[in-house]
Design an enzyme around this catalytic site. Structure first.
Site, PDB file in Angstrom:
ATOM      1  N   GLU A  72       0.974  -1.683   4.755  1.00 10.11           N
ATOM      2  CA  GLU A  72       0.216  -2.887   4.421  1.00 10.11           C
ATOM      3  C   GLU A  72       1.073  -4.133   4.590  1.00 10.11           C
ATOM      4  O   GLU A  72       0.594  -5.172   5.038  1.00 10.11           O
ATOM      5  CB  GLU A  72      -0.339  -2.830   3.004  1.00 10.11           C
ATOM      6  CG  GLU A  72      -1.213  -4.028   2.717  1.00 10.11           C
ATOM      7  CD  GLU A  72      -2.201  -3.833   1.581  1.00 10.11           C
ATOM      8  OE1 GLU A  72      -2.929  -4.798   1.315  1.00 10.11           O
ATOM      9  OE2 GLU A  72      -2.247  -2.749   0.979  1.00 10.11           O
ATOM     10  N   HIS A  99      -0.638  11.174   5.849  1.00 16.03           N
ATOM     11  CA  HIS A  99       0.780  11.515   5.811  1.00 16.03           C
ATOM     12  C   HIS A  99       0.942  12.860   6.510  1.00 16.03           C
ATOM     13  O   HIS A  99       0.380  13.858   6.096  1.00 16.03           O
ATOM     14  CB  HIS A  99       1.276  11.563   4.362  1.00 16.03           C
ATOM     15  CG  HIS A  99       0.997  10.296   3.612  1.00 16.03           C
ATOM     16  ND1 HIS A  99       1.507   9.079   4.015  1.00 16.03           N
ATOM     17  CD2 HIS A  99       0.247  10.056   2.517  1.00 16.03           C
ATOM     18  CE1 HIS A  99       1.095   8.141   3.175  1.00 16.03           C
ATOM     19  NE2 HIS A  99       0.321   8.705   2.264  1.00 16.03           N
ATOM     20  N   SER A 102       7.043  14.997   6.097  1.00 18.16           N
ATOM     21  CA  SER A 102       7.841  14.498   4.975  1.00 18.16           C
ATOM     22  C   SER A 102       9.202  14.023   5.465  1.00 18.16           C
ATOM     23  O   SER A 102       9.631  14.337   6.573  1.00 18.16           O
ATOM     24  CB  SER A 102       8.002  15.586   3.915  1.00 18.16           C
ATOM     25  OG  SER A 102       8.631  16.723   4.469  1.00 18.16           O
ATOM     26  N   HIS A 116      -8.277  -4.762  16.737  1.00 13.45           N
ATOM     27  CA  HIS A 116      -9.337  -5.767  16.864  1.00 13.45           C
ATOM     28  C   HIS A 116      -8.847  -7.057  16.232  1.00 13.45           C
ATOM     29  O   HIS A 116      -8.385  -7.055  15.090  1.00 13.45           O
ATOM     30  CB  HIS A 116     -10.612  -5.295  16.158  1.00 13.45           C
ATOM     31  CG  HIS A 116     -11.658  -6.355  16.066  1.00 13.45           C
ATOM     32  ND1 HIS A 116     -12.431  -6.726  17.149  1.00 13.45           N
ATOM     33  CD2 HIS A 116     -12.056  -7.136  15.033  1.00 13.45           C
ATOM     34  CE1 HIS A 116     -13.262  -7.686  16.768  1.00 13.45           C
ATOM     35  NE2 HIS A 116     -13.048  -7.953  15.496  1.00 13.45           N
ATOM     36  N   SER A 119     -12.230 -13.438  14.547  1.00 16.44           N
ATOM     37  CA  SER A 119     -11.931 -14.696  13.863  1.00 16.44           C
ATOM     38  C   SER A 119     -11.861 -14.518  12.354  1.00 16.44           C
ATOM     39  O   SER A 119     -11.205 -15.309  11.671  1.00 16.44           O
ATOM     40  CB  SER A 119     -12.979 -15.751  14.211  1.00 16.44           C
ATOM     41  OG  SER A 119     -14.267 -15.326  13.795  1.00 16.44           O
TER      42      SER A 119
END
Length: 148
Positions: A72, A99, A102, A116, A119
Protein backbone atom coordinates in the site's frame (compact mmCIF):
# COMPACT_ATOMS: atom_id res chain seq x y z
CA UNK A 1 15.38 8.69 -19.67
CA UNK A 2 11.85 7.36 -19.31
CA UNK A 3 8.49 8.83 -20.25
CA UNK A 4 6.16 9.76 -17.37
CA UNK A 5 2.65 11.07 -18.07
CA UNK A 6 3.74 12.65 -21.33
CA UNK A 7 6.88 14.24 -19.90
CA UNK A 8 10.47 13.15 -20.25
CA UNK A 9 11.66 11.94 -16.85
CA UNK A 10 15.36 12.74 -16.65
CA UNK A 11 17.74 11.14 -14.21
CA UNK A 12 17.67 14.28 -12.05
CA UNK A 13 13.85 14.12 -11.94
CA UNK A 14 14.06 10.48 -10.83
CA UNK A 15 16.38 11.48 -7.99
CA UNK A 16 14.01 14.27 -6.91
CA UNK A 17 10.98 11.96 -6.98
CA UNK A 18 12.76 9.31 -4.91
CA UNK A 19 13.97 11.96 -2.45
CA UNK A 20 10.41 13.25 -2.11
CA UNK A 21 8.99 9.76 -1.54
CA UNK A 22 11.61 8.99 1.09
CA UNK A 23 11.22 12.42 2.73
CA UNK A 24 7.45 12.16 3.19
CA UNK A 25 7.98 8.75 4.83
CA UNK A 26 9.79 10.25 7.82
CA UNK A 27 7.99 9.73 11.15
CA UNK A 28 5.46 7.34 9.56
CA UNK A 29 4.86 3.60 9.39
CA UNK A 30 7.16 3.52 6.36
CA UNK A 31 10.07 4.73 8.50
CA UNK A 32 9.15 2.25 11.25
CA UNK A 33 9.31 -0.60 8.71
CA UNK A 34 12.51 0.80 7.10
CA UNK A 35 10.83 1.10 3.70
CA UNK A 36 13.03 2.89 1.18
CA UNK A 37 12.03 4.00 -2.34
CA UNK A 38 14.79 3.03 -4.74
CA UNK A 39 13.65 3.38 -8.38
CA UNK A 40 10.97 5.07 -10.43
CA UNK A 41 10.03 4.95 -14.10
CA UNK A 42 7.28 5.75 -16.55
CA UNK A 43 4.73 3.36 -15.03
CA UNK A 44 6.32 1.98 -11.87
CA UNK A 45 7.80 2.71 -8.46
CA UNK A 46 10.04 0.33 -6.50
CA UNK A 47 10.64 0.22 -2.76
CA UNK A 48 12.57 -2.18 -0.57
CA UNK A 49 12.07 -3.36 3.00
CA UNK A 50 14.38 -5.45 5.19
CA UNK A 51 12.99 -8.69 6.58
CA UNK A 52 13.97 -8.81 10.24
CA UNK A 53 12.42 -9.11 13.70
CA UNK A 54 10.47 -5.86 13.21
CA UNK A 55 8.37 -7.38 10.43
CA UNK A 56 8.18 -11.01 11.63
CA UNK A 57 5.06 -12.79 12.81
CA UNK A 58 5.44 -15.12 15.86
CA UNK A 59 6.70 -18.04 13.71
CA UNK A 60 9.70 -15.98 12.60
CA UNK A 61 8.42 -15.30 9.07
CA UNK A 62 7.62 -12.10 7.22
CA UNK A 63 4.21 -10.95 8.49
CA UNK A 64 1.56 -10.71 5.79
CA UNK A 65 0.46 -7.39 7.25
CA UNK A 66 3.96 -5.98 6.80
CA UNK A 67 3.87 -7.10 3.15
CA UNK A 68 0.50 -5.40 2.69
CA UNK A 69 1.80 -2.23 4.38
CA UNK A 70 4.74 -2.25 1.96
CA UNK A 71 2.41 -2.77 -1.01
CA UNK A 72 0.00 0.00 0.00
CA UNK A 73 2.89 2.36 0.71
CA UNK A 74 4.52 1.92 -2.69
CA UNK A 75 1.21 1.95 -4.59
CA UNK A 76 -0.02 5.09 -2.84
CA UNK A 77 3.30 6.88 -3.33
CA UNK A 78 3.20 5.90 -7.01
CA UNK A 79 -0.23 7.51 -7.42
CA UNK A 80 1.11 10.66 -5.79
CA UNK A 81 3.70 10.91 -8.57
CA UNK A 82 0.93 11.01 -11.20
CA UNK A 83 -1.24 13.74 -9.65
CA UNK A 84 -0.91 17.44 -8.91
CA UNK A 85 -0.58 17.35 -5.12
CA UNK A 86 -1.57 21.03 -4.89
CA UNK A 87 -5.01 20.07 -6.22
CA UNK A 88 -5.52 16.40 -5.31
CA UNK A 89 -5.04 13.86 -2.51
CA UNK A 90 -4.56 10.10 -2.84
CA UNK A 91 -6.54 7.64 -0.73
CA UNK A 92 -6.21 3.88 -0.84
CA UNK A 93 -9.71 2.38 -0.94
CA UNK A 94 -9.07 -1.31 -1.53
CA UNK A 95 -6.13 -3.68 -1.30
CA UNK A 96 -5.88 -7.43 -1.77
CA UNK A 97 -2.90 -9.69 -1.31
CA UNK A 98 -1.96 -13.25 -2.09
CA UNK A 99 1.02 -14.44 -0.06
CA UNK A 100 2.78 -17.09 -2.11
CA UNK A 101 6.09 -17.73 -0.40
CA UNK A 102 7.52 -17.17 3.06
CA UNK A 103 10.68 -15.29 3.96
CA UNK A 104 12.70 -15.20 7.20
CA UNK A 105 15.49 -12.73 6.49
CA UNK A 106 17.01 -10.55 3.82
CA UNK A 107 15.20 -7.93 1.77
CA UNK A 108 11.97 -7.77 -0.19
CA UNK A 109 11.27 -5.45 -3.11
CA UNK A 110 7.84 -4.08 -4.00
CA UNK A 111 7.26 -2.99 -7.59
CA UNK A 112 4.05 -1.07 -8.21
CA UNK A 113 2.98 -0.98 -11.87
CA UNK A 114 -0.02 0.96 -13.09
CA UNK A 115 -2.87 -1.10 -14.53
CA UNK A 116 -5.40 1.73 -14.91
CA UNK A 117 -4.79 5.47 -14.57
CA UNK A 118 -8.12 7.25 -14.61
CA UNK A 119 -8.82 10.78 -13.50
CA UNK A 120 -10.39 9.57 -10.23
CA UNK A 121 -9.16 5.98 -9.78
CA UNK A 122 -5.75 4.37 -10.09
CA UNK A 123 -5.36 0.59 -10.09
CA UNK A 124 -1.92 -0.83 -9.26
CA UNK A 125 -0.41 -4.29 -9.29
CA UNK A 126 2.32 -4.67 -6.69
CA UNK A 127 4.73 -7.59 -6.93
CA UNK A 128 6.74 -8.28 -3.80
CA UNK A 129 9.85 -10.31 -4.60
CA UNK A 130 13.00 -11.38 -2.81
CA UNK A 131 16.64 -10.83 -3.78
CA UNK A 132 16.44 -13.72 -6.28
CA UNK A 133 13.24 -12.34 -7.88
CA UNK A 134 11.08 -15.06 -6.30
CA UNK A 135 7.49 -13.89 -5.96
CA UNK A 136 6.62 -13.52 -2.26
CA UNK A 137 3.26 -11.72 -2.54
CA UNK A 138 1.07 -10.39 -5.31
CA UNK A 139 -1.12 -7.43 -4.39
CA UNK A 140 -3.66 -5.18 -6.07
CA UNK A 141 -4.36 -1.66 -4.83
CA UNK A 142 -7.09 0.78 -5.83
CA UNK A 143 -6.49 4.46 -5.04
CA UNK A 144 -9.11 7.18 -5.20
CA UNK A 145 -7.95 10.62 -6.36
CA UNK A 146 -9.81 13.32 -4.41
CA UNK A 147 -9.86 17.06 -4.99
CA UNK A 148 -8.49 19.04 -2.05
Amino acid sequence: MVVNCGFILKEMDKIKILEMCNHISKNTLMQTLDIEYIDVGDDYLIAKMPVNLKVHQPMGLLHGGASVALAESVGSAASMIFVDLDKFEVRGIEISANHLKSKREGVVFATAKIIHKGSRLHLWQIRITDEDDNLISLCKLTNMILPK
